[in-house]
Design a protein around this motif. Structure first.
Motif, mmCIF file in Angstrom:
data_model
loop_
_atom_site.group_PDB
_atom_site.id
_atom_site.type_symbol
_atom_site.label_atom_id
_atom_site.label_comp_id
_atom_site.label_asym_id
_atom_site.label_seq_id
_atom_site.Cartn_x
_atom_site.Cartn_y
_atom_site.Cartn_z
ATOM 1 N N THR A 2 13.324 -22.334 19.578
ATOM 2 C CA THR A 2 12.604 -21.340 18.787
ATOM 3 C C THR A 2 11.120 -21.460 19.091
ATOM 4 O OG1 THR A 2 14.219 -21.597 17.060
ATOM 5 C CG2 THR A 2 12.228 -20.454 16.472
ATOM 6 N N THR A 3 10.446 -20.333 19.127
ATOM 7 C CA THR A 3 9.057 -20.367 19.554
ATOM 8 C C THR A 3 8.292 -19.226 18.883
ATOM 9 O OG1 THR A 3 7.715 -19.965 21.496
ATOM 10 C CG2 THR A 3 9.870 -19.097 21.581
ATOM 11 N N TRP A 5 5.523 -15.917 18.947
ATOM 12 C CA TRP A 5 5.064 -14.829 19.804
ATOM 13 C C TRP A 5 3.611 -15.052 20.196
ATOM 14 C CZ3 TRP A 5 8.440 -11.526 21.735
ATOM 15 C CH2 TRP A 5 9.596 -11.205 21.023
ATOM 16 N N ALA A 99 10.913 -13.464 26.543
ATOM 17 C CA ALA A 99 11.062 -12.478 25.468
ATOM 18 C C ALA A 99 9.829 -11.588 25.436
ATOM 19 C CB ALA A 99 11.245 -13.199 24.133
ATOM 20 N N ASP A 111 8.351 -17.698 25.126
ATOM 21 C CA ASP A 111 9.228 -18.494 25.983
ATOM 22 C C ASP A 111 10.297 -19.068 25.069
ATOM 23 O OD1 ASP A 111 10.424 -20.035 27.838
ATOM 24 O OD2 ASP A 111 8.723 -21.364 28.217
ATOM 25 N N GLY A 112 11.484 -18.533 25.114
ATOM 26 C CA GLY A 112 12.521 -18.967 24.182
ATOM 27 C C GLY A 112 12.850 -17.838 23.224
ATOM 28 N N THR A 113 13.396 -18.221 22.073
ATOM 29 C CA THR A 113 13.821 -17.209 21.106
ATOM 30 C C THR A 113 12.917 -17.253 19.886
ATOM 31 O OG1 THR A 113 16.074 -17.603 21.837
ATOM 32 C CG2 THR A 113 15.799 -16.338 19.812
ATOM 33 N N PRO A 114 12.050 -16.260 19.693
ATOM 34 C CA PRO A 114 11.182 -16.264 18.510
ATOM 35 C C PRO A 114 12.005 -16.109 17.234
ATOM 36 C CG PRO A 114 10.466 -14.668 20.150
ATOM 37 C CD PRO A 114 11.821 -15.117 20.562
ATOM 38 N N ALA A 115 11.469 -16.646 16.139
ATOM 39 C CA ALA A 115 12.216 -16.662 14.877
ATOM 40 C C ALA A 115 12.422 -15.254 14.317
ATOM 41 C CB ALA A 115 11.480 -17.534 13.873
#
Ligand code: FES
Length: 212
Positions: A2-3, A5, A99, A111-115
Protein backbone atom coordinates in the motif's frame (compact mmCIF):
# COMPACT_ATOMS: atom_id res chain seq x y z
CA UNK A 1 2.13 -2.97 -1.07
CA UNK A 2 0.00 0.00 0.00
CA UNK A 3 1.32 3.41 -0.86
CA UNK A 4 0.40 7.07 -1.20
CA UNK A 5 -0.47 9.02 -4.32
CA UNK A 6 2.10 11.50 -5.64
CA UNK A 7 1.11 14.43 -7.88
CA UNK A 8 3.21 14.06 -11.03
CA UNK A 9 1.66 16.24 -13.75
CA UNK A 10 -1.39 18.24 -14.68
CA UNK A 11 -4.11 16.65 -16.81
CA UNK A 12 -4.16 19.64 -19.16
CA UNK A 13 -0.48 19.13 -19.99
CA UNK A 14 -1.14 15.61 -21.32
CA UNK A 15 -3.84 15.86 -23.98
CA UNK A 16 -5.29 12.80 -25.71
CA UNK A 17 -2.78 10.78 -27.77
CA UNK A 18 0.34 12.30 -26.18
CA UNK A 19 3.14 11.33 -23.81
CA UNK A 20 5.33 13.37 -21.46
CA UNK A 21 8.14 12.64 -19.01
CA UNK A 22 7.37 12.50 -15.30
CA UNK A 23 8.90 11.34 -12.07
CA UNK A 24 8.00 9.19 -9.09
CA UNK A 25 10.80 9.50 -6.56
CA UNK A 26 13.94 8.35 -8.38
CA UNK A 27 11.95 6.60 -11.11
CA UNK A 28 11.60 8.22 -14.53
CA UNK A 29 8.08 7.88 -15.90
CA UNK A 30 6.39 8.10 -19.27
CA UNK A 31 2.99 9.57 -18.49
CA UNK A 32 0.71 9.19 -21.46
CA UNK A 33 -2.88 9.43 -22.53
CA UNK A 34 -4.48 7.16 -25.10
CA UNK A 35 -6.68 8.46 -27.92
CA UNK A 36 -9.76 7.51 -25.88
CA UNK A 37 -8.46 9.53 -22.88
CA UNK A 38 -7.09 6.78 -20.63
CA UNK A 39 -4.18 8.04 -18.50
CA UNK A 40 -1.21 5.78 -17.70
CA UNK A 41 2.18 6.02 -15.98
CA UNK A 42 4.86 3.59 -17.08
CA UNK A 43 8.58 3.21 -16.59
CA UNK A 44 10.26 5.57 -19.04
CA UNK A 45 12.42 2.84 -20.50
CA UNK A 46 11.67 0.75 -23.54
CA UNK A 47 12.35 -2.96 -22.79
CA UNK A 48 14.06 -3.27 -26.18
CA UNK A 49 17.09 -0.97 -25.89
CA UNK A 50 16.14 1.46 -23.17
CA UNK A 51 14.99 4.43 -25.24
CA UNK A 52 12.70 6.82 -23.38
CA UNK A 53 9.08 5.91 -24.00
CA UNK A 54 8.07 9.50 -23.15
CA UNK A 55 9.61 10.40 -26.53
CA UNK A 56 7.35 7.85 -28.17
CA UNK A 57 4.09 8.26 -30.03
CA UNK A 58 0.53 7.26 -29.27
CA UNK A 59 -1.74 5.55 -31.77
CA UNK A 60 -5.14 4.61 -30.43
CA UNK A 61 -4.68 2.78 -27.14
CA UNK A 62 -1.02 1.98 -27.70
CA UNK A 63 2.26 3.75 -26.86
CA UNK A 64 5.05 3.06 -29.33
CA UNK A 65 8.77 3.63 -28.91
CA UNK A 66 10.24 6.24 -31.25
CA UNK A 67 13.38 4.17 -31.91
CA UNK A 68 12.30 0.86 -33.51
CA UNK A 69 8.56 1.31 -33.12
CA UNK A 70 7.82 -1.48 -30.67
CA UNK A 71 4.23 -0.92 -29.53
CA UNK A 72 2.94 -1.44 -25.98
CA UNK A 73 -0.70 -1.83 -25.03
CA UNK A 74 -2.76 -2.10 -21.88
CA UNK A 75 -0.74 -3.21 -18.84
CA UNK A 76 2.55 -2.37 -20.58
CA UNK A 77 2.48 -5.53 -22.70
CA UNK A 78 4.43 -5.42 -25.97
CA UNK A 79 1.88 -6.04 -28.70
CA UNK A 80 3.77 -5.20 -31.86
CA UNK A 81 7.32 -5.43 -33.20
CA UNK A 82 7.31 -3.75 -36.64
CA UNK A 83 10.39 -5.63 -37.87
CA UNK A 84 8.50 -8.89 -37.23
CA UNK A 85 4.85 -8.04 -37.90
CA UNK A 86 3.81 -11.69 -37.97
CA UNK A 87 5.25 -12.36 -34.47
CA UNK A 88 3.14 -12.33 -31.30
CA UNK A 89 5.57 -10.69 -28.85
CA UNK A 90 6.45 -12.87 -25.83
CA UNK A 91 4.55 -12.01 -22.63
CA UNK A 92 7.86 -11.31 -20.90
CA UNK A 93 8.33 -8.14 -22.99
CA UNK A 94 6.46 -5.76 -20.74
CA UNK A 95 6.98 -2.21 -19.46
CA UNK A 96 6.69 -1.81 -15.65
CA UNK A 97 3.41 -0.04 -14.95
CA UNK A 98 2.49 2.29 -12.08
CA UNK A 99 -0.89 3.27 -10.68
CA UNK A 100 -2.24 6.47 -12.27
CA UNK A 101 -5.46 8.40 -11.66
CA UNK A 102 -6.77 11.93 -12.12
CA UNK A 103 -8.49 14.25 -9.65
CA UNK A 104 -8.98 18.03 -9.74
CA UNK A 105 -7.02 18.19 -13.00
CA UNK A 106 -3.94 16.54 -11.48
CA UNK A 107 -2.34 13.28 -12.59
CA UNK A 108 -1.47 11.25 -9.49
CA UNK A 109 0.83 8.26 -9.59
CA UNK A 110 1.80 5.57 -7.12
CA UNK A 111 4.12 2.60 -6.90
CA UNK A 112 1.92 -0.18 -5.57
CA UNK A 113 -1.72 -0.06 -4.58
CA UNK A 114 -2.89 3.22 -3.02
CA UNK A 115 -5.37 2.91 -0.16
CA UNK A 116 -8.08 4.95 -1.91
CA UNK A 117 -8.70 7.49 -4.65
CA UNK A 118 -6.38 10.50 -4.97
CA UNK A 119 -7.45 13.67 -3.14
CA UNK A 120 -10.01 16.05 -4.63
CA UNK A 121 -9.92 19.81 -4.11
CA UNK A 122 -13.47 21.00 -4.84
CA UNK A 123 -13.60 24.38 -6.56
CA UNK A 124 -10.00 24.14 -7.80
CA UNK A 125 -8.43 22.76 -10.96
CA UNK A 126 -4.89 22.14 -12.17
CA UNK A 127 -3.44 25.34 -13.63
CA UNK A 128 0.33 25.22 -13.99
CA UNK A 129 3.32 23.06 -13.08
CA UNK A 130 6.74 24.59 -12.43
CA UNK A 131 10.05 22.86 -11.90
CA UNK A 132 11.94 24.63 -9.13
CA UNK A 133 15.60 24.26 -8.20
CA UNK A 134 14.97 24.20 -4.49
CA UNK A 135 14.18 21.37 -2.04
CA UNK A 136 10.50 20.84 -1.21
CA UNK A 137 10.97 22.17 2.34
CA UNK A 138 12.48 25.44 1.07
CA UNK A 139 9.69 25.84 -1.50
CA UNK A 140 7.01 25.24 1.14
CA UNK A 141 8.63 27.81 3.44
CA UNK A 142 8.86 30.37 0.61
CA UNK A 143 5.12 29.86 0.14
CA UNK A 144 4.62 30.46 3.85
CA UNK A 145 3.53 26.93 4.67
CA UNK A 146 4.77 23.45 5.38
CA UNK A 147 4.19 19.97 4.02
CA UNK A 148 3.40 18.89 0.48
CA UNK A 149 -0.17 20.18 0.23
CA UNK A 150 -0.63 23.87 1.01
CA UNK A 151 -3.88 25.75 0.73
CA UNK A 152 -3.30 29.49 0.76
CA UNK A 153 -3.18 32.64 -1.31
CA UNK A 154 -0.75 33.36 -4.12
CA UNK A 155 -0.90 36.67 -5.96
CA UNK A 156 -4.51 37.48 -6.81
CA UNK A 157 -6.35 34.39 -5.58
CA UNK A 158 -6.69 31.36 -3.36
CA UNK A 159 -4.71 28.37 -4.58
CA UNK A 160 -3.81 24.82 -3.70
CA UNK A 161 -0.08 24.16 -4.02
CA UNK A 162 0.99 20.54 -4.42
CA UNK A 163 4.72 20.19 -3.86
CA UNK A 164 6.44 17.16 -5.32
CA UNK A 165 9.98 16.46 -4.10
CA UNK A 166 12.27 15.45 -6.96
CA UNK A 167 15.79 14.02 -6.89
CA UNK A 168 18.73 16.43 -6.56
CA UNK A 169 17.19 19.14 -4.36
CA UNK A 170 14.64 19.96 -7.01
CA UNK A 171 10.86 20.11 -6.62
CA UNK A 172 7.81 20.45 -8.79
CA UNK A 173 5.06 22.88 -7.88
CA UNK A 174 1.68 21.79 -9.23
CA UNK A 175 -0.58 24.77 -8.78
CA UNK A 176 -4.38 24.55 -8.66
CA UNK A 177 -6.37 27.71 -9.36
CA UNK A 178 -10.02 28.49 -8.62
CA UNK A 179 -12.32 26.96 -11.23
CA UNK A 180 -13.58 29.61 -13.64
CA UNK A 181 -10.84 32.14 -12.84
CA UNK A 182 -10.56 34.67 -15.68
CA UNK A 183 -7.51 35.29 -17.89
CA UNK A 184 -6.38 38.41 -15.99
CA UNK A 185 -6.42 36.50 -12.68
CA UNK A 186 -4.55 33.58 -14.22
CA UNK A 187 -1.94 35.86 -15.80
CA UNK A 188 -1.33 37.52 -12.43
CA UNK A 189 -1.19 34.09 -10.76
CA UNK A 190 1.42 32.95 -13.28
CA UNK A 191 3.58 35.97 -12.49
CA UNK A 192 3.20 35.33 -8.75
CA UNK A 193 4.19 31.67 -9.25
CA UNK A 194 7.32 32.73 -11.13
CA UNK A 195 8.17 35.20 -8.36
CA UNK A 196 7.72 32.38 -5.84
CA UNK A 197 10.08 30.22 -7.87
CA UNK A 198 12.74 32.97 -7.86
CA UNK A 199 12.35 33.44 -4.11
CA UNK A 200 12.61 29.73 -3.35
CA UNK A 201 15.62 29.29 -5.63
CA UNK A 202 17.38 32.31 -4.07
CA UNK A 203 16.73 30.94 -0.58
CA UNK A 204 18.02 27.50 -1.59
CA UNK A 205 21.15 29.05 -3.08
CA UNK A 206 21.74 31.09 0.06
CA UNK A 207 21.31 28.01 2.27
CA UNK A 208 23.82 26.14 0.10
CA UNK A 209 26.36 28.98 0.38
CA UNK A 210 25.95 29.07 4.16
CA UNK A 211 26.65 25.36 4.48
CA UNK A 212 29.56 25.40 1.97
S1 FES B 1 14.59 0.89 -28.14
FE1 FES B 1 12.44 0.93 -28.14
S2 FES B 1 11.89 -0.16 -29.89
FE2 FES B 1 14.01 -0.33 -29.84
Amino acid sequence: MTTDWTPAALSRDIPAASAAPGQLGETDLAIWRSASGRIAAWSDRCPHRGMRLSHGFVRGERLSCIYHGWGYGEGGQCVRIPAHPELTPPEAIKVPVFAAAEASGVVWVADGTPAGAPPEFPGFEGFRSLRIHAPATVLARAFGGAGHVIEGTLGPCAVVALIQPLPGNVSALHLLAPEGAGPATLDALSLAAEALRRTAEAQAEQAEEETA
